[in-house]
Scaffold this motif. Structure first.
Motif, PDB file in Angstrom:
ATOM      1  N   ILE A  78       0.819  -1.209   0.000  1.00 45.37           N
ATOM      2  CA  ILE A  78       0.000   0.000   0.000  1.00 45.37           C
ATOM      3  C   ILE A  78       0.858   1.267   0.000  1.00 45.37           C
ATOM      4  N   TYR A  79       2.155   1.109   0.286  1.00 46.92           N
ATOM      5  CA  TYR A  79       3.091   2.220   0.115  1.00 46.92           C
ATOM      6  C   TYR A  79       3.032   2.735  -1.324  1.00 46.92           C
ATOM      7  N   ALA A  80       2.716   1.849  -2.241  1.00 43.35           N
ATOM      8  CA  ALA A  80       2.723   2.197  -3.663  1.00 43.35           C
ATOM      9  C   ALA A  80       1.566   3.097  -4.074  1.00 43.35           C
ATOM     10  N   ILE A  81       0.567   3.287  -3.208  1.00 36.80           N
ATOM     11  CA  ILE A  81      -0.674   3.913  -3.675  1.00 36.80           C
ATOM     12  C   ILE A  81      -0.837   5.395  -3.323  1.00 36.80           C
ATOM     13  N   PRO A  82      -0.904   5.805  -2.047  1.00 35.15           N
ATOM     14  CA  PRO A  82      -1.258   7.208  -1.739  1.00 35.15           C
ATOM     15  C   PRO A  82      -0.334   8.251  -2.336  1.00 35.15           C
ATOM     16  N   TYR A  83       0.963   7.949  -2.407  1.00 39.23           N
ATOM     17  CA  TYR A  83       1.896   8.965  -2.890  1.00 39.23           C
ATOM     18  C   TYR A  83       1.645   9.326  -4.346  1.00 39.23           C
ATOM     19  N   VAL A  84       1.194   8.345  -5.130  1.00 34.93           N
ATOM     20  CA  VAL A  84       0.876   8.632  -6.529  1.00 34.93           C
ATOM     21  C   VAL A  84      -0.279   9.629  -6.602  1.00 34.93           C
ATOM     22  N   GLY A  85      -1.301   9.398  -5.793  1.00 33.94           N
ATOM     23  CA  GLY A  85      -2.421  10.333  -5.751  1.00 33.94           C
ATOM     24  C   GLY A  85      -2.008  11.698  -5.256  1.00 33.94           C
ATOM     25  N   LEU A  86      -1.143  11.716  -4.254  1.00 37.25           N
ATOM     26  CA  LEU A  86      -0.660  12.985  -3.684  1.00 37.25           C
ATOM     27  C   LEU A  86       0.003  13.843  -4.758  1.00 37.25           C
ATOM     28  N   THR A  87       0.952  13.253  -5.483  1.00 32.68           N
ATOM     29  CA  THR A  87       1.655  14.025  -6.510  1.00 32.68           C
ATOM     30  C   THR A  87       0.714  14.421  -7.643  1.00 32.68           C
ATOM     31  N   GLY A  88      -0.285  13.576  -7.903  1.00 30.17           N
ATOM     32  CA  GLY A  88      -1.260  13.908  -8.933  1.00 30.17           C
ATOM     33  C   GLY A  88      -2.113  15.102  -8.551  1.00 30.17           C
ATOM     34  N   TYR A  89      -2.518  15.171  -7.296  1.00 27.23           N
ATOM     35  CA  TYR A  89      -3.318  16.311  -6.829  1.00 27.23           C
ATOM     36  C   TYR A  89      -2.506  17.598  -6.877  1.00 27.23           C
ATOM     37  N   VAL A  90      -1.227  17.514  -6.479  1.00 31.60           N
ATOM     38  CA  VAL A  90      -0.374  18.704  -6.533  1.00 31.60           C
ATOM     39  C   VAL A  90      -0.263  19.203  -7.976  1.00 31.60           C
ATOM     40  N   GLY A  91      -0.087  18.265  -8.901  1.00 31.18           N
ATOM     41  CA  GLY A  91       0.033  18.645 -10.296  1.00 31.18           C
ATOM     42  C   GLY A  91      -1.263  19.125 -10.916  1.00 31.18           C
ATOM     43  N   ALA A  92      -2.403  18.672 -10.365  1.00 34.42           N
ATOM     44  CA  ALA A  92      -3.698  19.022 -10.951  1.00 34.42           C
ATOM     45  C   ALA A  92      -4.182  20.402 -10.546  1.00 34.42           C
ATOM     46  N   ILE A  93      -3.812  20.874  -9.374  1.00 38.19           N
ATOM     47  CA  ILE A  93      -4.361  22.136  -8.862  1.00 38.19           C
ATOM     48  C   ILE A  93      -4.197  23.306  -9.834  1.00 38.19           C
ATOM     49  N   PRO A  94      -3.036  23.506 -10.464  1.00 40.75           N
ATOM     50  CA  PRO A  94      -2.918  24.638 -11.394  1.00 40.75           C
ATOM     51  C   PRO A  94      -3.814  24.507 -12.634  1.00 40.75           C
ATOM     52  N   LEU A  95      -4.297  23.306 -12.900  1.00 42.64           N
ATOM     53  CA  LEU A  95      -5.109  23.074 -14.089  1.00 42.64           C
ATOM     54  C   LEU A  95      -6.602  23.265 -13.834  1.00 42.64           C
ATOM     55  N   LEU A  96      -6.966  23.455 -12.567  1.00 44.17           N
ATOM     56  CA  LEU A  96      -8.377  23.507 -12.196  1.00 44.17           C
ATOM     57  C   LEU A  96      -8.976  24.897 -12.376  1.00 44.17           C
ATOM     58  N   HIS A  97     -10.280  24.912 -12.668  1.00 44.83           N
ATOM     59  CA  HIS A  97     -11.022  26.166 -12.795  1.00 44.83           C
ATOM     60  C   HIS A  97     -12.158  26.158 -11.774  1.00 44.83           C
ATOM     61  N   GLY A  98     -12.308  27.206 -11.042  1.00 43.13           N
ATOM     62  CA  GLY A  98     -13.406  27.323 -10.093  1.00 43.13           C
ATOM     63  C   GLY A  98     -12.991  26.992  -8.680  1.00 43.13           C
ATOM     64  N   ASP A  99     -13.576  27.723  -7.750  1.00 46.54           N
ATOM     65  CA  ASP A  99     -13.237  27.549  -6.345  1.00 46.54           C
ATOM     66  C   ASP A  99     -13.635  26.187  -5.806  1.00 46.54           C
ATOM     67  N   ASP A 100     -14.776  25.653  -6.252  1.00 49.53           N
ATOM     68  CA  ASP A 100     -15.247  24.365  -5.737  1.00 49.53           C
ATOM     69  C   ASP A 100     -14.255  23.260  -6.061  1.00 49.53           C
ATOM     70  N   ALA A 101     -13.778  23.244  -7.302  1.00 50.79           N
ATOM     71  CA  ALA A 101     -12.830  22.205  -7.711  1.00 50.79           C
ATOM     72  C   ALA A 101     -11.515  22.341  -6.950  1.00 50.79           C
ATOM     73  N   LYS A 102     -11.030  23.560  -6.804  1.00 50.08           N
ATOM     74  CA  LYS A 102      -9.770  23.776  -6.098  1.00 50.08           C
ATOM     75  C   LYS A 102      -9.885  23.414  -4.624  1.00 50.08           C
ATOM     76  N   ARG A 103     -11.032  23.770  -4.029  1.00 53.93           N
ATOM     77  CA  ARG A 103     -11.257  23.444  -2.613  1.00 53.93           C
ATOM     78  C   ARG A 103     -11.310  21.929  -2.414  1.00 53.93           C
ATOM     79  N   LEU A 104     -11.978  21.235  -3.350  1.00 56.92           N
ATOM     80  CA  LEU A 104     -12.076  19.774  -3.259  1.00 56.92           C
ATOM     81  C   LEU A 104     -10.693  19.138  -3.331  1.00 56.92           C
ATOM     82  N   VAL A 105      -9.910  19.497  -4.334  1.00 55.81           N
ATOM     83  CA  VAL A 105      -8.606  18.865  -4.518  1.00 55.81           C
ATOM     84  C   VAL A 105      -7.659  19.209  -3.377  1.00 55.81           C
ATOM     85  N   ALA A 106      -7.743  20.423  -2.856  1.00 59.94           N
ATOM     86  CA  ALA A 106      -6.921  20.776  -1.693  1.00 59.94           C
ATOM     87  C   ALA A 106      -7.278  19.895  -0.499  1.00 59.94           C
TER      88      ALA A 106
END
Length: 208
Positions: A78-106
């Motif tokens: 399970i070490y293999a799983i959360p970190y991938v999502g973590l880095t994906g969320y960090v990378g996705a935030i600049p691509l998001l539009h709207g406060d709701d989406a940014k608040r969710l991903v944060a």
């Protein structure tokens, strides 16, 4: 269905993390509404994990690695799983539009980072322990898994095990690496395409 052979503490931890992911899916669906799409089915069977570990080590381990055999193997898996999502969320935030989406991903990022920290800490306490019956330590396994994720994502070094050479540790002076981060101790990021390459296990965002 394979049931993991876990001690009570690891089982308790696993149930908590799994239920958190149920909440994450619900939050995503409630936020994106009609834009939601079915998540891909992923095979997490013993053979898939064994093959992935063989690729990570560049050779066939014997007996094949079984993540469900005991709590240590399970934590490594399970070490293999959360970190991938973590880095994906960090990378996705600049691509998001709207406060709701940014608040969710944060919010998702905060919990995903916590999950990763809990798992890495549990493994760090056992970093020098040999993973039976192999001639490799826990730290060795995390290093190999992280290197494989770097290779699949084609991202350079944005993924590190729980022990690194000192120049890669915090402020370049420690080898302990309970949290993976850059030279400023800021989280690494991955693009959506890089995430798919890792999740699919193929090195391609188009091929499962």
């Amino acid at each position: 269905v394979t049931k993991a052979n876990l001690d009570s503490a690891t089982l308790d931890l696993t149930i908590q993390l799994a239920l958190q992911e149920v909440g994450h899916i619900r939050a995503i669906r409630e936020t994106v509404k009609d834009l939601a799409f079915p998540r891909p089915l992923l095979n997490v069977g013993v053979n898939v994990w064994a093959e992935a570990v063989n690729v990570a080590f560049g050779k066939e381990l014997y007996p094949p690695f079984n993540p469900y055999a005991n709590e240590l193997n399970f934590l490594i898996a399970i070490y293999a799983i959360p970190y991938v999502g973590l880095t994906g969320y960090v990378g996705a935030i600049p691509l998001l539009h709207g406060d709701d989406a940014k608040r969710l991903v944060a919010g998702l990022l905060a919990v995903e980072a916590g999950q990763d920290a809990v798992i890495r800490t549990a493994l760090y306490y056992r970093k020098d322990e040999m993973v039976a019956p192999y001639n490799y330590t826990v730290a060795d396994f995390t290093e190999k898994v992280s290197a494989l994720r770097n290779q699949l994502g084609d991202t350079g070094n944005v993924d590190e095990g729980i022990e690194v050479v000192e120049c890669l540790g915090a402020e370049g002076i420690v080898s302990g690496n309970v949290l993976s981060a850059d030279s400023n101790s800021v989280a690494y990021q991955r693009s959506p395409r890089q995430i798919l390459r890792i999740v699919y296990g193929t090195g391609s965002e188009y091929k499962t």
